[in-house]
Design a protein around this motif. Structure first.
Motif, short mmCIF file in Angstrom:
data_model
loop_
_atom_site.label_atom_id
_atom_site.label_comp_id
_atom_site.label_asym_id
_atom_site.label_seq_id
_atom_site.Cartn_x
_atom_site.Cartn_y
_atom_site.Cartn_z
N GLU A 287 0.59 -1.17 -0.05
CA GLU A 287 -0.03 -0.27 0.10
C GLU A 287 0.93 1.18 -0.20
O GLU A 287 0.44 2.16 -0.95
N ARG A 288 1.89 1.33 0.86
CA ARG A 288 2.65 2.42 0.99
C ARG A 288 3.55 2.91 -0.53
O ARG A 288 3.62 3.76 -0.95
N LEU A 289 3.99 1.63 -1.01
CA LEU A 289 4.57 1.70 -2.29
C LEU A 289 3.70 2.12 -3.28
O LEU A 289 4.16 3.15 -4.33
N GLN A 290 2.64 1.72 -3.44
CA GLN A 290 1.70 2.01 -4.57
C GLN A 290 1.28 3.45 -4.32
O GLN A 290 1.05 3.94 -5.37
N ASP A 291 0.92 4.03 -3.07
CA ASP A 291 0.78 5.41 -2.91
C ASP A 291 1.81 6.25 -3.62
O ASP A 291 1.61 7.40 -3.90
N ALA A 292 2.93 5.81 -2.93
CA ALA A 292 4.41 6.60 -3.45
C ALA A 292 4.38 6.54 -5.01
O ALA A 292 4.50 7.60 -5.60
N TYR A 293 4.14 5.51 -5.45
CA TYR A 293 4.33 5.37 -7.10
C TYR A 293 3.25 6.11 -7.67
O TYR A 293 3.54 7.02 -8.44
N PHE A 294 2.01 6.13 -7.17
CA PHE A 294 1.06 7.01 -7.84
C PHE A 294 1.14 8.50 -7.97
O PHE A 294 0.82 9.24 -8.46
N THR A 295 1.61 8.91 -6.52
CA THR A 295 1.85 10.19 -6.23
C THR A 295 3.17 10.65 -7.13
O THR A 295 2.90 11.72 -7.55
N HIS A 296 4.18 9.90 -7.27
CA HIS A 296 5.20 10.24 -8.16
C HIS A 296 4.64 10.32 -9.69
O HIS A 296 5.02 11.31 -10.17
N GLN A 297 4.02 9.50 -10.09
CA GLN A 297 3.23 9.41 -11.65
C GLN A 297 2.38 10.86 -11.81
O GLN A 297 2.54 11.47 -12.71
N ARG A 298 1.57 11.30 -10.63
CA ARG A 298 0.75 12.44 -10.75
C ARG A 298 1.92 13.70 -11.03
O ARG A 298 1.51 14.58 -11.78
N ARG A 299 2.74 13.58 -9.94
CA ARG A 299 3.48 14.81 -10.22
C ARG A 299 4.45 14.75 -11.26
O ARG A 299 4.61 15.78 -12.03
N THR A 300 4.78 13.65 -11.88
CA THR A 300 5.84 13.71 -13.12
C THR A 300 4.76 14.09 -14.41
O THR A 300 5.48 14.78 -14.96
N ARG A 301 3.37 13.80 -14.39
CA ARG A 301 2.72 13.98 -15.39
C ARG A 301 1.64 15.42 -15.35
O ARG A 301 1.11 15.51 -16.22
N GLY A 302 2.04 15.98 -14.08
CA GLY A 302 1.29 17.21 -13.68
C GLY A 302 -0.12 17.22 -13.52
O GLY A 302 -0.93 18.04 -14.06
N THR A 303 -0.77 15.72 -13.50
CA THR A 303 -1.91 15.73 -12.87
C THR A 303 -2.39 15.67 -11.49
O THR A 303 -1.51 15.60 -10.61
N SER A 304 -3.75 16.12 -11.24
CA SER A 304 -4.15 15.73 -9.71
C SER A 304 -4.67 14.56 -9.39
O SER A 304 -4.94 13.58 -9.95
#
Length: 61
Positions: A44-61
């Motif tokens: 769960e923690r790694l999934q949250d971190a990965y999705f947060t990273h993807q949102r930041r990288t792609r500039g989406t919310s």
């Protein structure tokens, strides 16, 4: 030796959860043993971190 990527750690945690669930008589989707809870928590923690990273990288919310 290079550090595994966030994605690699996330996928490794997912594989560990699947492997554990396949061999543990106690674990199910609704209920987990102590080891299963620990593994799922890491996932769960790694999934949250990965999705947060993807949102930041792609500039989406």
């Amino acid at each position: 030796m290079t550090k595994p990527s966030l994605y690699g750690r996330y996928m490794g945690a997912a594989a560990a959860v699947r492997e554990h669930e396949a061999s543990c008589a106690t674990c199910s989707r609704d209920r987990r043993c102590a080891a299963g809870r620990r593994l799922f928590g890491v996932l769960e923690r790694l999934q949250d971190a990965y999705f947060t990273h993807q949102r930041r990288t792609r500039g989406t919310s």
